[in-house]
Design an enzyme around this catalytic site. Structure first.
Site, PDB file in Angstrom:
ATOM      1  N   GLU A 219       0.868  -1.182   0.000  1.00 21.23           N
ATOM      2  CA  GLU A 219       0.000   0.000   0.000  1.00 21.23           C
ATOM      3  C   GLU A 219       0.899   1.224   0.000  1.00 21.23           C
ATOM      4  OE1 GLU A 219      -2.564   0.573   3.460  1.00 21.23           O
ATOM      5  OE2 GLU A 219      -3.680   2.085   2.344  1.00 21.23           O
TER       6      GLU A 219
ATOM      7  N   CYS B 115      -6.453   1.193   2.945  1.00 23.37           N
ATOM      8  CA  CYS B 115      -7.379   2.317   2.877  1.00 23.37           C
ATOM      9  C   CYS B 115      -7.187   3.157   1.621  1.00 23.37           C
ATOM     10  CB  CYS B 115      -7.226   3.184   4.124  1.00 23.37           C
ATOM     11  SG  CYS B 115      -7.882   2.365   5.578  1.00 23.37           S
TER      12      CYS B 115
ATOM     13  N   ASN C 116     -12.294  -2.902   1.141  1.00 28.67           N
ATOM     14  CA  ASN C 116     -11.216  -3.015   2.128  1.00 28.67           C
ATOM     15  C   ASN C 116     -11.743  -2.661   3.501  1.00 28.67           C
ATOM     16  OD1 ASN C 116      -8.378  -2.997   3.179  1.00 28.67           O
ATOM     17  ND2 ASN C 116      -8.925  -0.855   3.558  1.00 28.67           N
ATOM     18  N   GLU C 117     -11.849  -3.625   4.350  1.00 30.91           N
ATOM     19  CA  GLU C 117     -12.297  -3.461   5.738  1.00 30.91           C
ATOM     20  C   GLU C 117     -13.380  -2.385   5.875  1.00 30.91           C
ATOM     21  OE1 GLU C 117      -8.647  -2.659   8.127  1.00 30.91           O
ATOM     22  OE2 GLU C 117      -9.271  -0.578   8.153  1.00 30.91           O
TER      23      GLU C 117
HETATM   24  O1  AHR Z   1      -2.094  -1.459   6.837  1.00 30.33           O
HETATM   25  C1  AHR Z   1      -2.433  -0.172   7.212  1.00 30.33           C
HETATM   26  C2  AHR Z   1      -3.924   0.072   7.213  1.00 30.33           C
HETATM   27  O2  AHR Z   1      -4.551  -0.756   8.130  1.00 30.33           O
HETATM   28  C3  AHR Z   1      -4.640  -0.239   5.944  1.00 30.33           C
HETATM   29  O3  AHR Z   1      -4.601   0.785   5.038  1.00 30.33           O
HETATM   30  C4  AHR Z   1      -6.045  -0.453   6.385  1.00 30.33           C
HETATM   31  O4  AHR Z   1      -6.721  -1.360   5.573  1.00 30.33           O
HETATM   32  C5  AHR Z   1      -5.897  -0.920   7.812  1.00 30.33           C
HETATM   33  O5  AHR Z   1      -6.659  -0.158   8.662  1.00 30.33           O
END
Ligand code: AHR
Length: 765
Positions: free
Chosen positions: A24, A216, A339-340
Site C-alpha cells: 500500500e 485504505c 477493504n475493511e
Molecule cells: O495497513 C495499514 C492500514 O490498516 C490499511 O490501510 C487499512 O486497511 C488498515 O486499517
C-alpha cells in the site's frame, strides 16, 4: 526433550498461494519509495488537499521569475505547469527530491522534461551536491507544442543530498512540466520502474501473491479519492494524480500497469483490490456510496480491469495493455472487492451488485470480499454473514493484535466452517518489531498453515515504511533513500514463504516447553486526558477516597497514589470535560502495574470521541481487548464512572451513570508459545517442519513419523536471539543461519524459529 510427530500419510491439500505480500502507498512507500523517480512533485500538481500548505511549488525552490500556470497544459489530467524566466533575468527551479536526491558515482541518471518555448532556448540542467556537480545543456526548439527532452547524467560523485536544478539564462522563457530524474538502474531494467534494492527485498520474500494498491488507499477518503485504476495507466502526464489518504500525494507513477508487471517479475499472482462502490468509513461524514446513477459505469470499470489484465488483443482493454508494452495477459485470478469497509445496508447493496456482475462476466475470477477491520466485532460478523449469503469465495479479515492474542489464538482456524468462504488474512501483524512479535506471528502462521485449506491467502501489513515518513508503525521493511532495513518480522515471513508448499501434514507435539503468564498486579491507577481538560472529583479506589484533580490535555498519565490493590476492586469517579475538542477528546482510566509492561485502560471517547474501549498492555504492546461500544463525551456534562474488576482480574466492566457501557472477560486461554506445522511441496518433494519456540526454554526436538518410519533431517535454517531485540526503523539485529542437524534431533533454543527439511525413510517391516 520435545517430541514432534508428523503424519506423512495424511496430507491435507492447502492453498499454494498462502504466503503473499501487501503493498500500500502508506509511509511514503510509492513516491520516494518503491517508485524509482527521484524528483518530488515533478508535475507541479501537489495541492492543499494533499496536505494543508502544500501547492504546485512544494518540493521546489525558485530563483528569478517562476509562474505556476494552467493555460494549455501538457495534459488535462495534471493541469498545472511552470513558466520560468521573464526575458530579463535568469531563472531556476531546484528540486531536492524526497529529502535529498541519492546519486552514486558510476551510475547513470536520465533527466527528462516536457518543455515549450516561443524561441529556441538552452536549458541548463545541474545535478549537484557538496561532493560534486554535473551539468547538461538541453536545447529546446521553439514551437507551440509540448515536447519531451532528455539528457543523461553520469556523475563521478555520490551522495544522498543532491539537488536537481533547471535554469534559463536572461532573455529566455520556457514552460516546463513533468521534470524527471530517473536512475538507469531499476528493478529488472523496466522503464518507469522500481527502486532496485527495495523491489529486490520484496522479491526475496518469494511472495506467492501481491496485494495492491491498499489498504485504505484503495477505497479512499471520500468518493473523489477512491483509487480508480483507469486513471493510473498510460502516459505519465495523463495519469490522474490524487491526494493520499495517509496525508500526502500520489503521482500514480506506479499505476496498475506497473503493479501487474512487478507481480509478473517476482512471480507473484496479482491481487488488486478495488473499492466496493463505497469510500472509506473514516471519511468525514461517514462512508459514501457511488451514486445510483453512476453505478453502471462503475461496475463496467471494475469489469474492464479484468479485461485489461486478461483480455486478448482483440479486446479494447487487452489491446491497450499490448500498446503499453505487454501483449500477453497478466493472468489475473483474484480480485479484491472492498477493504475493511463498514458493512451496512448501502455497502451490501453496492458490493452485491459488483460481485454479481463479476460472477456473471468472469466466473473464473475469485472475488475476495471483506470482513471489517478487526478479527471480531460487528463488521466482522456482518461481513461473514454477507459473504456466506452471497457465496463469496474468499473473505479478507484483518488482524492487528498483540502477541498475547496471537498466542491465545493459534487454533482460531481449526474450527472454521469449511463449507463457506475461505479466508484471506489480508492484513496482520502483532504491533511491534521485537523478536517476540516475530515469534508470535510465526506461531500464528503455523496455525494458518495447518489450516491452509481454509486460509487461502495471508499477508503481513504494512510492507514498507520510509524512515522519518511513517503513518503506521510497525512495518515489515524500513528504508531510507539509500538503505533497506528488513525487520525480524521480515525474516519470519521469508522463512515461511521460501519453503511453502501445497500440502499440510498433521503434526502433534509432546512435552513442549510451556509458558505461564504471571498473575496481574494492580499497583497503580492513573488518569490521562487527550484533547480535553477534565475535572475529576469523587475519586474512590477500592473504597478509599482520594483528592479530586484536573487532568489537562497532553500532560500524560497522572497517577493516583494507591496501595497494592486486591484482585477484585472498583474505581469510581465523577468527571466533567471542562474544555477541549469534542471531535477528538477522550479520558483514559488506567490500572495495573504502570511501571511494567502489563496494564489496562478504559478509554472513554477513543477513536475520535466515538467509542468506549478497554485497552490491554501485555508484553509491552497495547491492544484493544474488546470491540469499542459507541460512547462520546460531551463538554460540560458530568459523568459518574464505575469500573469493576472482578473474578481475580478476569472480568472488567465500565459503567457510566449507572449503565453498563462495555465489558470484557479475558478468556485466560493458555498462551501456546511452542508451535509446529509441517508442509510439503509436491512439485519438488520438499517437506519442511516449522518449529516456533517463543518460550525462553531451550529444548531438543525429536522428530518422528506417525507410521514409525525414521526421519532424517536434511538441513535447515534458524532464527534465534533475544525476545526483546529488534525495533522499528532499525535493521534486524540478527538473521537466519544455516543449521545442519544430524539424525532426527534438532536443537531448538529458547526464542527461536526453526525450519528443517526432512526425509522419512520407509518404515521398518
Ligand atoms: O495497513 C495499514 C492500514 O490498516 C490499511 O490501510 C487499512 O486497511 C488498515 O486499517
Amino acid at each position: 526433550m520435545t517430541i514432534v510427530t508428523v503424519d506423512l500419510d495424511d496430507p491435507r491439500p492447502i492453498s499454494p498461494d498462502l504466503w503473499g505480500a501487501f503493498f500500500e502507498d502508506i509511509n511514503c512507500s510509492a513516491d520516494g519509495g518503491l517508485y524509482a523517480e527521484l524528483v518530488r512533485n515533478r508535475s507541479f500538481d501537489f495541492t492543499s488537499q494533499d496536505r494543508p500548505g502544500w501547492g504546485p511549488l512544494t518540493g521546489w525552490t525558485t530563483r528569478g521569475l517562476v509562474q505556476v500556470r494552467s493555460d494549455s497544459p501538457l495534459s488535462p489530467a495534471s493541469p498545472t505547469y511552470v513558466r520560468i524566466g521573464d526575458g530579463s533575468t535568469s531563472a531556476e527551479i531546484v528540486n531536492e527530491g524526497f529529502g535529498g536526491i541519492t546519486v552514486a558515482a558510476g551510475e547513470s541518471y536520465v533527466f527528462s522534461v516536457y518543455a515549450r518555448a516561443t524561441n529556441d532556448v538552452d536549458l541548463d540542467v545541474t545535478l549537484a551536491c557538496s561532493e560534486g556537480r554535473s551539468t547538461a545543456s538541453v536545447a529546446i526548439a521553439a514551437g507551440p507544442d509540448w515536447v519531451r527532452y532528455e539528457a543523461v547524467f553520469n556523475p563521478t560523485f555520490g551522495d544522498g543530498s543532491a539537488r536537481l536544478g533547471v535554469a534559463v539564462q536572461a532573455g529566455d522563457t520556457v514552460d516546463l512540466d513533468l521534470v524527471s530524474l530517473f536512475p538507469q538502474r531499476v528493478f529488472r531494467g523496466s522503464p518507469n520502474g522500481m527502486r532496485e534494492d527495495l523491489a529486490q527485498s520484496i522479491a526475496d520474500l518469494s511472495p506467492r501473491f501481491l496485494r495492491f494498491p491498499g489498504g485504505c488507499v484503495a477505497h479512499g477518503l471520500g468518493l473523489s479519492n477512491m483509487y480508480r485504476w483507469p486513471g493510473t495507466i498510460g502516459p505519465l502526464q495523463d495519469r490522474r494524480p490524487d491526494s493520499n489518504i495517509w496525508g500526502y500525494h500520489q503521482s500514480m507513477g506506479i499505476g496498475y500497469f506497473e503493479y501487474f508487471r512487478f507481480c509478473e517479475q517476482i512471480a507473484a499472482t496479482p491481487l488488486p483490490v478495488v473499492p466496493a462502490g463505497v469510500c472509506c468509513q473514516n471519511t468525514p461524514g461517514g462512508p459514501q456510496p457511488v451514486p445510483d446513477h453512476d453505478m453502471d459505469a462503475y461496475l463496467q470499470e471494475v469489469l474492464d480491469l479484468v479485461e485489461f489484465a486478461n483480455g486478448d488483443e482483440t479486446t479494447r482493454w487487452g489491446s491497450l495493455r499490448g500498446e503499453l508494452g505487454h501483449p500477453a495477459p497478466f493472468g489475473l485470478r483474484y480480485l479484491g472487492l472492498g477493504n475493511e469497509d463498514q458493512i451496512d445496508d448501502v455497502f451490501e447493496d453496492r458490493f452485491g451488485r459488483i460481485f454479481a456482475a463479476i460472477r456473471r462476466e468472469y466466473p473464473e475470477i475469485t472475488v475476495v470480499g471483506t470482513a471489517g477491520p478487526q478479527p471480531f466485532g460487528e463488521d466482522y460478523d456482518r461481513g461473514w454473514d454477507l459473504g456466506r449469503r452471497l457465496g463469496v469465495p474468499v473473505l479478507d479479515e484483518h488482524c492487528y493484535k498483540a502477541p498475547k492474542w496471537l498466542f491465545q489464538n493459534l487454533h482460531r482456524y481449526d474450527d472454521y466452517d469449511r463449507t463457506g468462504p475461505a479466508v484471506y488474512l489480508g492484513e496482520y501483524g502483532s504491533r511491534g518489531n521485537t523478536f517476540l512479535n516475530a515469534l508470535a506471528e510465526a506461531a500464528f502462521m503455523t496455525g494458518m498453515e495447518r489450516n491452509g485449506d481454509v486460509v487461502r491467502l495471508a499477508s503481513y501489513a504494512p510492507l514498507l515504511a520510509k524512515v522519518g515518513s511513517t503513518q503506521w508503525v510497525p512495518d515489515l521493511i524500513y528504508f531510507d533513500s539509500s538503505d533497506v532495513l528488513p525487520s525480524l518480522n521480515y525474516h519470519v515471513q521469508q522463512l515461511f514463504s521460501e519453503t511453502g508448499g501445497d500440502e499440510s501434514l498433521p503434526v502433534s507435539v509432546l512435552a513442549a516447553p510451556v509458558y505461564e503468564r504471571p498473575a496481574p498486579r494492580y499497583r497503580h491507577v492513573g488518569l490521562r486526558a487527550d484533547g480535553f481538560t477534565v475535572d475529576c472529583g469523587w475519586i474512590t479506589i477500592a473504597g478509599a477516597a482520594t483528592d479530586s484533580l484536573v487532568v489537562d490535555d497532553g500532560t500524560g498519565v497522572q497517577r493516583i497514589a494507591t496501595p497494592l490493590l486486591p484482585h477484585d476492586f472498583t474505581i469510581e469517579l465523577d468527571f466533567t470535560a471542562v474544555a477541549g475538542d469534542p471531535e477528538r477528546g477522550s479520558l483514559a482510566v488506567l490500572f495495573g502495574d504502570l511501571d511494567s509492561a502489563e496494564s489496562w485502560e478504559w478509554n472513554l471517547g477513543t477513536w475520535m470521541n466515538r467509542t468506549a474501549t478497554l485497552f490491554e498492555v501485555s508484553d509491552g504492546f497495547r491492544d484493544e481487548a474488546c470491540p469499542g461500544i459507541p460512547f462520546s463525551i460531551e463538554v460540560g456534562r458530568r459523568y459518574a464512572v464505575r469500573i469493576e474488576v472482578r473474578d481475580g482480574g478476569r472480568v472488567t466492566e465500565l459503567h457510566v451513570d449507572g449503565r453498563l457501557v462495555n465489558g470484557y472477560e479475558d478468556p485466560r486461554s493458555p498462551e501456546e508459545r511452542f508451535a509446529a506445522s509441517c508442509v510439503r511441496d509436491t512439485s519438488s518433494g520438499r517437506t519442511t517442519v516449522r518449529l516456533v519456540n517463543a518460550t525462553g526454554t531451550a529444548t531438543t526436538v525429536q522428530l518422528e513419523t506417525r507410521s514409525g518410519a525414521p526421519v532424517s533431517v536434511l538441513g535447515g535454517r534458524q532464527l534465534s536471539g533475544d525476545a526483546g531485540a529488534g525495533a522499528p526503523f532499525e535493521p534486524a539485529p540478527f538473521a537466519p543461519h544455516e543449521i545442519r542437524p544430524t539424525g532426527s534431533g534438532v536443537t531448538v533454543p529458547g526464542f527461536s524459529v526453526t525450519m528443517v527439511e526432512i526425509a522419512a525413510e520407509s518404515a521398518a517391516p
